[in-house]
Design a protein around this motif. Structure first.
Motif, mmCIF file in Angstrom:
data_model
loop_
_atom_site.group_PDB
_atom_site.id
_atom_site.type_symbol
_atom_site.label_atom_id
_atom_site.label_comp_id
_atom_site.label_asym_id
_atom_site.label_seq_id
_atom_site.Cartn_x
_atom_site.Cartn_y
_atom_site.Cartn_z
ATOM 1 N N ARG A 105 -1.726 -2.803 8.034
ATOM 2 C CA ARG A 105 -3.024 -2.705 7.365
ATOM 3 C C ARG A 105 -4.187 -2.914 8.331
ATOM 4 N N LYS A 140 0.830 -1.208 0.000
ATOM 5 C CA LYS A 140 0.000 0.000 0.000
ATOM 6 C C LYS A 140 0.861 1.253 0.000
ATOM 7 N N VAL A 141 0.294 2.303 -0.548
ATOM 8 C CA VAL A 141 1.009 3.585 -0.581
ATOM 9 C C VAL A 141 1.246 4.083 0.838
ATOM 10 N N ASP A 142 0.237 3.927 1.672
ATOM 11 C CA ASP A 142 0.335 4.418 3.042
ATOM 12 C C ASP A 142 1.450 3.699 3.808
ATOM 13 N N GLY A 181 2.257 0.268 -3.969
ATOM 14 C CA GLY A 181 0.845 0.688 -3.878
ATOM 15 C C GLY A 181 0.302 1.264 -5.159
ATOM 16 N N GLY A 184 1.818 12.025 9.929
ATOM 17 C CA GLY A 184 1.521 10.974 8.945
ATOM 18 C C GLY A 184 0.243 11.250 8.183
ATOM 19 N N HIS A 185 -0.407 12.390 8.483
ATOM 20 C CA HIS A 185 -1.658 12.784 7.826
ATOM 21 C C HIS A 185 -2.756 11.747 8.001
ATOM 22 N N TYR A 186 -2.850 11.222 9.204
ATOM 23 C CA TYR A 186 -3.952 10.310 9.496
ATOM 24 C C TYR A 186 -5.162 11.125 9.948
ATOM 25 N N PRO A 187 -6.357 10.640 9.631
ATOM 26 C CA PRO A 187 -7.542 11.340 10.143
ATOM 27 C C PRO A 187 -7.624 11.169 11.658
ATOM 28 N N ARG A 223 4.747 5.093 2.825
ATOM 29 C CA ARG A 223 5.044 6.412 3.418
ATOM 30 C C ARG A 223 5.551 6.260 4.851
ATOM 31 N N THR A 226 -4.620 -0.115 10.761
ATOM 32 C CA THR A 226 -5.145 1.087 10.117
ATOM 33 C C THR A 226 -6.660 0.953 9.923
ATOM 34 N N ILE A 227 -7.093 -0.223 9.486
ATOM 35 C CA ILE A 227 -8.533 -0.417 9.307
ATOM 36 C C ILE A 227 -9.239 -0.346 10.665
ATOM 37 N N ASN A 228 -8.615 -0.917 11.670
ATOM 38 C CA ASN A 228 -9.194 -0.823 13.018
ATOM 39 C C ASN A 228 -9.428 0.624 13.425
ATOM 40 N N GLN A 288 -9.850 3.149 11.444
ATOM 41 C CA GLN A 288 -10.951 3.717 10.653
ATOM 42 C C GLN A 288 -12.300 3.213 11.182
#
Lengths: 605, 368
Positions: free
Chosen positions: A501, A400-402, A422, A571-574, A405, A504-506, A508
């Motif tokens: 991964r 993945k791109v994320d 990614g 990291g520009h995470y929401p 990064r 990260t989904i967790n 979200q």
């Protein structure tokens, strides 16, 4: 008892005009197509026959008449072919074989009812020297009549349409000429448009028998330029290169134009396709294999079956074999380019690497030839696989791109060379590389794989800083995040947020759970996995070293809160609601502590 | 998730539209769109960005995220009917219904409640339930309730088609999975004809059709013509993890055709999908496919072959390595045990929730 379906002709016409045909001037195509088929049929009887089509526009531009010198119709053929939908003349026992003709569905004449209230057709058959001249008049309510007409000297057919007021714009000289050129511009017989006594030739080419792309009259060195200019003129796009196409299956002859802009993988390119020299459509989308979305074609074909809507071919075996042959032409071009003009190939790749990557996934031989030139992104910058393998014994890539990064922040400092897989097709191509070249190991890495390789503290140090780690664990626990103390480069990076991964989904899912209603909250909680993210504190950073030893654990807690949110922002995470709230708490606490510090309490430094 | 300072969420959404579903790049662009949308403070923008991400998750094989985003969007639409029309979610709701029962962890009560809620929402909007019943048919199939699936399908087909129903191509494609489960293979092949001829096409048609067609051809012992179809079907699905179940079926059929090398190649290539998928039904299906492959290898005399070593090594990364690493037979035996344990654990969890023995009973069959 058997019953028969009733067909509402008016409804059918509405269906055709609103749903099947994409252009209102389609009646021009249908009439020219019928004329062309009729001329073909007559040529079967008399091979030396010179076909022609005249289009007469009335002086007041209220009506138009299409006249051909084709085979004409007998009364029996009029009853059968003009009045029975689905009973195209090309299905029946006209001269020759079904595949000799373009029309296949027997609905073409109905297109005329879109623009005219009545169709008047006058015809004399060439099949019989004594055949009478007949007039057939059809109306959109499904009625028609046939009677004798004043005799025509020549066999052939004329069709006259009086325009409906709403379609007056289609009956102007310019519009008709444009439509006739669009659909019949490469027909091999003269097409004349006559208005106010003036004759306007529609197909003006001096080489009427040759296709516009036929460059056989030019030296080989000039052909490419000739085609490029033709492509730019006909397609209205900048062309990088031109590739001759030929397929014996399907009878395809034409040119594929390589566009001088990036191709879009999401949609197929629309091709300009002639069927037996009549334009079938300028938006046929299934002539080429799916990977060939970097070219647009102008081709003629003689032996493929169009669908009723005429913007695609039926997906039968013939089309599949044709696609394979045309794919082979494109593949051969690319291989020649690679062997003879590598610089030019590089330029082509800069536009169309996505399409070529798609092809490489389907074709191992192509992969072996081209994989080395595909552009890739690594944490050391953009490169090619060839360059990458010069400096590495194995291939490391992220899915993945994320993930890339996250890893890229520290990979270079750890001397790790990672490819960003990614981007579209890259991860699959690298995995395929492992299958085709098993001696070069290929490994997919996740951020945690890299973090495991970061230098840890000694057992003594770990024990000494347990209080710090305990506070950090308490702060981060609600966010499914674990603290780690590591030493890593770059030394000026205080923390590194690492999230695989699943984690990260967790995160979200967590954010959505905060907003979801009761019913859904219960469901989303069930979906959570055990995966946790990690916050690596860099013990090589001054701030972290001081923080880990600081005696004021309340202050440490505040700083960790802020560092955690800062790492997310970096990291520009929401940010979720609870994370925003924590940032607010952390900052307020620090401000409060700072104010207290000015009153004599121990300060940071 | 680097952000371009001057980009806005809608630009990123538009950019993502150029990429195919299943690509990590598309998902990344939309994740960034969500972050930017949240920064904008506009509920409408936040909703639009999440809807775009929801579609990406739906068609790109991220079911967990799809369900979570749907929950976010629905709750937000319920709270802000002034700016979001609740009907905007009706179309996506169908996919939610299909995915829920694929997780063993989600209880029957939760599934029932959400199904009732969806029906209520469709009725409140005056929409036809054709699309809902089609989804319930698929949900029933994934719970091993084939007769119930047939009832839903027949009900659906009697209802009018509206904007919320699937297109004709998708409906025909969906009917193939029902016919396959009912073993009505001749009818399946005749129903699939317009899809195979390219007369019916959609975003996921013919993708889902090929495995069902190939299954039917095997059922009717017409497998001599299956290779080109299998290759064509695979090309369509090879880049999108959503189709892990289809890949599993193709592997099962390759094993039946004794094409073990090709089957092993596909099993190894798509193991990352197995590790990434959160859907229990798909994990089970893929585990079953690779288990069938191992059984087929077991049935043959063991000979040194590179492809088999690669397969074993890849599987041992997931299931761990047993004793006797130098002995291929022992390795194989270990992997067979591990896949049986893993597969039956999922099958039992699903069956327990579904109150039947469908998955346990299907474990020993050649295909799921």
């Amino acid at each position: 008892m058997d019953h028969r379906f009733q067909i509402n002709l008016t409804g059918l016409i509405d269906l055709l005009s609103n749903h099947l045909y994409t252009r209102p001037d389609v009646f021009v195509r249908e009439l020219m197509q019928n004329a062309t088929d009729a001329i073909h049929a007559r040529c079967q009887l008399a091979p030396q026959h010179q076909g022609s089509i005249h289009i007469h526009l009335d002086d007041d531009a209220q009506a138009v008449t299409f006249v051909d010198n084709g085979i004409g119709l007998t009364e029996a053929e009029m009853h059968r072919f003009l009045a029975v939908i689905g009973e195209s003349s090309k299905r029946g026992e006209w001269v020759g074989q079904t595949q000799d003709y373009i029309g296949q569905f027997g609905i073409g004449l109905l297109a005329c009812f879109i623009v005219a209230d009545q169709i008047e057709l006058v015809s004399r058959s060439a099949a019989d020297a004594d055949a009478p001249t007949l007039r057939w008049s059809g109306r959109p309510d499904g009625t028609y009549d046939i009677g004798e007409a004043p005799p025509r000297t020549e066999p052939g057919t004329s069709v006259r349409l009086v325009c409906k007021p709403a379609f007056q714009h289609l009956f102007s000289l310019d519009t008709l000429r444009e439509s006739a050129q669009h659909y019949g511009g490469i027909l091999p017989w003269p097409i004349d448009l006559v208005h106010l006594g003036q004759n306007n030739r529609v197909n003006t080419s001096e080489r009427i028998d040759a296709f516009p792309w036929d460059a056989s009259h030019l030296p080989h060195t000039q052909q490419r330029q000739y085609w490029i200019e033709l492509g730019e003129r006909m397609l209205g796009a900048e062309i990088f290169d031109a590739i001759p196409l030929e397929s014996t299956v399907g009878g395809v002859d034409g040119i594929a134009f390589v566009l001088a802009r990036a191709s879009l993988q999401s949609g197929r390119n629309r091709h300009h396709v002639y069927l037996k020299r009549m334009l079938l459509s300028d938006s046929v989308d299934n002539l080429l294999p799916s990977w060939a979305f970097f070219v647009r074609c102008i081709v003629n074909c003689t032996d493929l079956h169009p669908t009723a809507a005429r913007n695609a071919f039926s997906e039968d075996d013939k089309l599949r074999l044709t696609q394979a042959e045309l794919g082979h032409c494109l593949r051969r071009y690319l291989i020649n380019l690679a062997e003879q003009e590598p610089q030019r190939l590089q330029q082509l790749l800069s536009y169309h690497h996505v399409a070529l990557k798609a092809l490489a996934l389907e074709d191992d031989e192509f992969f072996k030839l081209f994989a080395q030139w595909f552009p890739l992104e690594t944490n050391y910058g953009n490169t090619t696989l060839q360059e990458y393998l010069k400096r590495n014994q194995q291939i490391l890539y992220t899915q993945k791109v994320d993930e890339f990064r996250q890893i890229a922040q520290i990979a270079a400092a750890q001397h790790i060379d990672v490819i960003n897989g990614g981007y579209i097709y890259d991860a699959e191509l690298l995995a395929r590389h492992g299958e085709l070249f098993p001696l070069v190991p290929v490994r997919s890495v996740q951020p945690s794989d890299i973090s495991h390789e970061l230098q840890g503290l000694s057992p003594d140090q770990e024990a000494r800083y347990q209080p710090f780690l305990k506070v950090a664990a308490t702060v981060l626990e609600p966010f499914d995040c674990r603290p780690k103390l590591k030493i890593f480069e770059p030394a000026d990076l205080p923390t590194l947020f690492i999230s695989n991964r699943e984690a990260t989904i967790n995160r979200q899912v967590d954010h959505c759970t905060e907003v979801a209603d009761d019913l859904w909250q219960g469901v989303l909680v069930q979906l959570q996995s055990e995966a946790k993210s990690e916050l690596c504190f860099n013990f090589g950073h001054t701030l972290i070293r001081r923080l880990a030893q600081h005696p004021d654990l309340a202050l440490v807690e505040r700083v960790i809160q802020v560092l955690y949110v800062q790492s997310l922002l970096m990291g520009h995470y929401p940010l979720g609601r609870s994370e925003l709230a924590m940032m607010s708490d952390g900052l307020s606490g620090l401000l409060e502590w700072s104010v207290m510090g000015t009153k004599g309490t121990a300060t940071w430094h | 998730m680097a952000l371009e300072i001057d980009s806005n969420p809608y630009q990123l959404i538009e950019e993502s539209n150029l990429l195919p579903y299943g690509s990590a790049q598309k998902a990344d662009l939309l994740d960034r769109a969500v972050v930017l949308a949240d920064k904008s403070g506009s509920v409408r923008t936040q909703f639009d960005a999440r809807m775009a991400r929801l579609f990406c998750a739906t068609f790109g094989g991220e079911p967990q995220l799809m369900l979570a985003l749907f929950a976010w969007c629905q709750s937000t639409a319920d709270k802000r009917p002034d700016i979001i029309n609740p009907s905007e979610l009706l179309w996506s709701a169908k996919f939610v219904l299909i995915k829920l029962p694929k997780y063993a962890r989600i209880t029957q009560q939760q599934i029932d409640s959400i199904q009732h809620d969806m029906v209520r929402r469709y009725e409140a909007h005056g929409a036809s339930l054709r699309g809902v019943y089609t989804s319930l048919m698929q949900a029933a199939l994934s719970q091993g309730r084939v007769p119930e699936a047939r009832v839903f399908w027949d009900k659906a087909m009697k209802l009018p088609r509206d904007n919320y129903a699937d297109c004709r191509a998708c409906e025909v494609s969906n009917s193939l999975s029902l016919l396959a489960s009912e073993h009505r293979y001749e009818e399946l092949l005749s129903t699939a004809k317009p899809i195979l001829a390219g007369q019916l096409r959609c975003a996921e048609v013919p993708h889902f059709a090929y495995p069902s067609v190939l299954q039917a051809m095997h059922g009717l012992e017409q497998q001599e013509d299956t290779r080109p179809l299998s290759n064509k079907g695979y090309r369509l699905i090879q880049s999108n993890a959503k189709f892990i179940g289809c890949v599993a079926t193709l592997i099962e059929l390759l094993v039946l055709d004794d094409e073990l090398i090709r089957a092993a190649q596909l099993v190894t290539r798509h193991l990352p999908w197995l590790q990434a998928t959160t859907l229990d039904t798909e994990r089970l299906h893929y585990t079953h496919a690779l288990h069938r492959l191992l059984l087929a290898i077991w049935a043959k005399p063991i000979r040194a072959a590179q492809w088999r070593q690669q397969l074993f090594a890849a599987l041992e990364e997931i299931y761990g390595a047993g004793a006797g690493q130098d002995d291929d037979k022992a390795r194989l035996e270990w992997l067979l045990q591990q896949t049986t344990t893993a597969g039956l654990a999922i099958a039992d969890a699903l069956d327990q929730r579904n109150a039947n023995r469908y998955y346990r009973e299907h474990w020993n069959l050649a295909t799921y």
